[in-house]
Design a protein around this motif. Sequence first.
Motif, PDB file in Angstrom:
ATOM      1  N   GLU A  59      13.212  25.450  -9.767  1.00  0.00           N
ATOM      2  CA  GLU A  59      13.981  24.930 -10.924  1.00  0.00           C
ATOM      3  C   GLU A  59      15.382  24.895 -10.787  1.00  0.00           C
ATOM      4  O   GLU A  59      16.051  24.137 -11.538  1.00  0.00           O
ATOM      5  N   ARG A  60      16.103  26.029 -10.033  1.00  0.00           N
ATOM      6  CA  ARG A  60      17.417  25.904  -9.875  1.00  0.00           C
ATOM      7  C   ARG A  60      17.838  24.471  -9.196  1.00  0.00           C
ATOM      8  O   ARG A  60      18.737  23.874  -9.551  1.00  0.00           O
ATOM      9  N   PHE A  61      16.896  23.912  -7.946  1.00  0.00           N
ATOM     10  CA  PHE A  61      17.490  22.453  -7.409  1.00  0.00           C
ATOM     11  C   PHE A  61      17.088  21.434  -8.416  1.00  0.00           C
ATOM     12  O   PHE A  61      17.910  20.722  -8.395  1.00  0.00           O
ATOM     13  N   LEU A  62      15.966  21.621  -9.188  1.00  0.00           N
ATOM     14  CA  LEU A  62      15.830  20.615  -9.999  1.00  0.00           C
ATOM     15  C   LEU A  62      16.872  20.325 -11.233  1.00  0.00           C
ATOM     16  O   LEU A  62      17.040  19.386 -11.642  1.00  0.00           O
ATOM     17  N   GLN A  63      17.275  21.371 -11.549  1.00  0.00           N
ATOM     18  CA  GLN A  63      18.368  21.401 -12.537  1.00  0.00           C
ATOM     19  C   GLN A  63      19.568  20.807 -11.755  1.00  0.00           C
ATOM     20  O   GLN A  63      20.382  19.867 -12.435  1.00  0.00           O
ATOM     21  N   ARG A  64      19.869  20.873 -10.493  1.00  0.00           N
ATOM     22  CA  ARG A  64      20.845  20.169  -9.814  1.00  0.00           C
ATOM     23  C   ARG A  64      20.635  18.710  -9.702  1.00  0.00           C
ATOM     24  O   ARG A  64      21.563  18.061 -10.053  1.00  0.00           O
ATOM     25  N   LEU A  65      19.302  18.425  -9.552  1.00  0.00           N
ATOM     26  CA  LEU A  65      19.005  17.112  -9.247  1.00  0.00           C
ATOM     27  C   LEU A  65      19.074  16.377 -10.581  1.00  0.00           C
ATOM     28  O   LEU A  65      19.683  15.147 -10.710  1.00  0.00           O
ATOM     29  N   ALA A  66      18.915  16.941 -11.704  1.00  0.00           N
ATOM     30  CA  ALA A  66      18.863  16.319 -13.156  1.00  0.00           C
ATOM     31  C   ALA A  66      20.450  15.989 -13.535  1.00  0.00           C
ATOM     32  O   ALA A  66      20.692  15.086 -14.049  1.00  0.00           O
ATOM     33  N   SER A  67      21.320  16.855 -12.878  1.00  0.00           N
ATOM     34  CA  SER A  67      22.774  16.501 -13.125  1.00  0.00           C
ATOM     35  C   SER A  67      23.586  15.460 -12.322  1.00  0.00           C
ATOM     36  O   SER A  67      24.474  14.723 -12.537  1.00  0.00           O
ATOM     37  N   TRP A  68      22.537  15.012 -11.304  1.00  0.00           N
ATOM     38  CA  TRP A  68      23.291  14.010 -10.430  1.00  0.00           C
ATOM     39  C   TRP A  68      23.097  12.469 -11.168  1.00  0.00           C
ATOM     40  O   TRP A  68      22.124  11.734 -10.906  1.00  0.00           O
ATOM     41  N   ARG A  69      23.847  12.278 -11.964  1.00  0.00           N
ATOM     42  CA  ARG A  69      23.790  10.806 -12.795  1.00  0.00           C
ATOM     43  C   ARG A  69      23.997   9.535 -11.888  1.00  0.00           C
ATOM     44  O   ARG A  69      23.569   8.427 -12.452  1.00  0.00           O
ATOM     45  N   GLY A  70      24.497   9.875 -10.929  1.00  0.00           N
ATOM     46  CA  GLY A  70      25.079   8.598 -10.074  1.00  0.00           C
ATOM     47  C   GLY A  70      23.937   8.428  -8.997  1.00  0.00           C
ATOM     48  O   GLY A  70      24.321   7.661  -8.094  1.00  0.00           O
ATOM     49  N   ALA A  71      23.242   9.341  -8.848  1.00  0.00           N
ATOM     50  CA  ALA A  71      22.040   9.155  -7.832  1.00  0.00           C
ATOM     51  C   ALA A  71      20.862   8.303  -8.273  1.00  0.00           C
ATOM     52  O   ALA A  71      20.369   9.028  -9.462  1.00  0.00           O
ATOM     53  N   THR A  72      20.170   7.767  -7.693  1.00  0.00           N
ATOM     54  CA  THR A  72      18.721   7.373  -7.749  1.00  0.00           C
ATOM     55  C   THR A  72      17.830   8.186  -6.746  1.00  0.00           C
ATOM     56  O   THR A  72      17.965   8.278  -5.726  1.00  0.00           O
ATOM     57  N   LEU A  73      16.871   8.993  -7.483  1.00  0.00           N
ATOM     58  CA  LEU A  73      16.112   9.940  -6.657  1.00  0.00           C
ATOM     59  C   LEU A  73      14.803   9.204  -6.437  1.00  0.00           C
ATOM     60  O   LEU A  73      14.181   8.658  -7.155  1.00  0.00           O
ATOM     61  N   TYR A  74      14.349   9.553  -5.183  1.00  0.00           N
ATOM     62  CA  TYR A  74      13.067   9.191  -4.490  1.00  0.00           C
ATOM     63  C   TYR A  74      12.535  10.465  -3.910  1.00  0.00           C
ATOM     64  O   TYR A  74      13.147  11.066  -3.146  1.00  0.00           O
TER      65      TYR A  74
END
Length: 172
Positions: free
Chosen positions: A71-86
């Motif tokens: 959950e902690r890492f997911l929250q960090r990923l959610a904040s990366w607005r300049g990233a496109t996640l795969y």
Amino acid sequence: QSPSGRLLAPSGDDEGAYLGILINEDSADNYEPLGPVVLVENKDVWVNIANKLPPALQQAALIHYEGWLSERFLQRLASWRGATLYLLADYDPVGYQNFIKLQALRPDAQMLVPDLSPAQVEQWGNGQVWKNSLSLVYTVSQWSAQQHTSATRFFELIAAKGLAVEQEALLG
């Protein structure tokens, strides 16, 4: 890029070189990836996958994680607005559950899915890994029934066979 605007980029002309950073949650100037980011579950795949990715992702930031996306890492990923996640996870109910959780926070996230024939799934599939995560199959099946993507089509293929495909098969 960091909140102060500093960029972290590899230097030099060595195409085989890469730059790694550690994510430190206590830093006031933490870096955030810009552009494509591929989350890779398996360390061997993380080290060896760059030239096997689609051409548009061969310069992506590759981030290794283990097992479950916390959950902690997911929250960090959610904040990366300049990233496109795969997501490049194992193709089993756990990997798909990670994708469902990631997509709940970042609807634009995508799962990288191999182009494997049913015969290749049988060749590289693992029934024991599938059985070990049977408790998650119902949830993933419900999600899959509501989507029509390459990720759900691949899930339906492996579910019909009762076989997980671990991402190491991608290196073969």
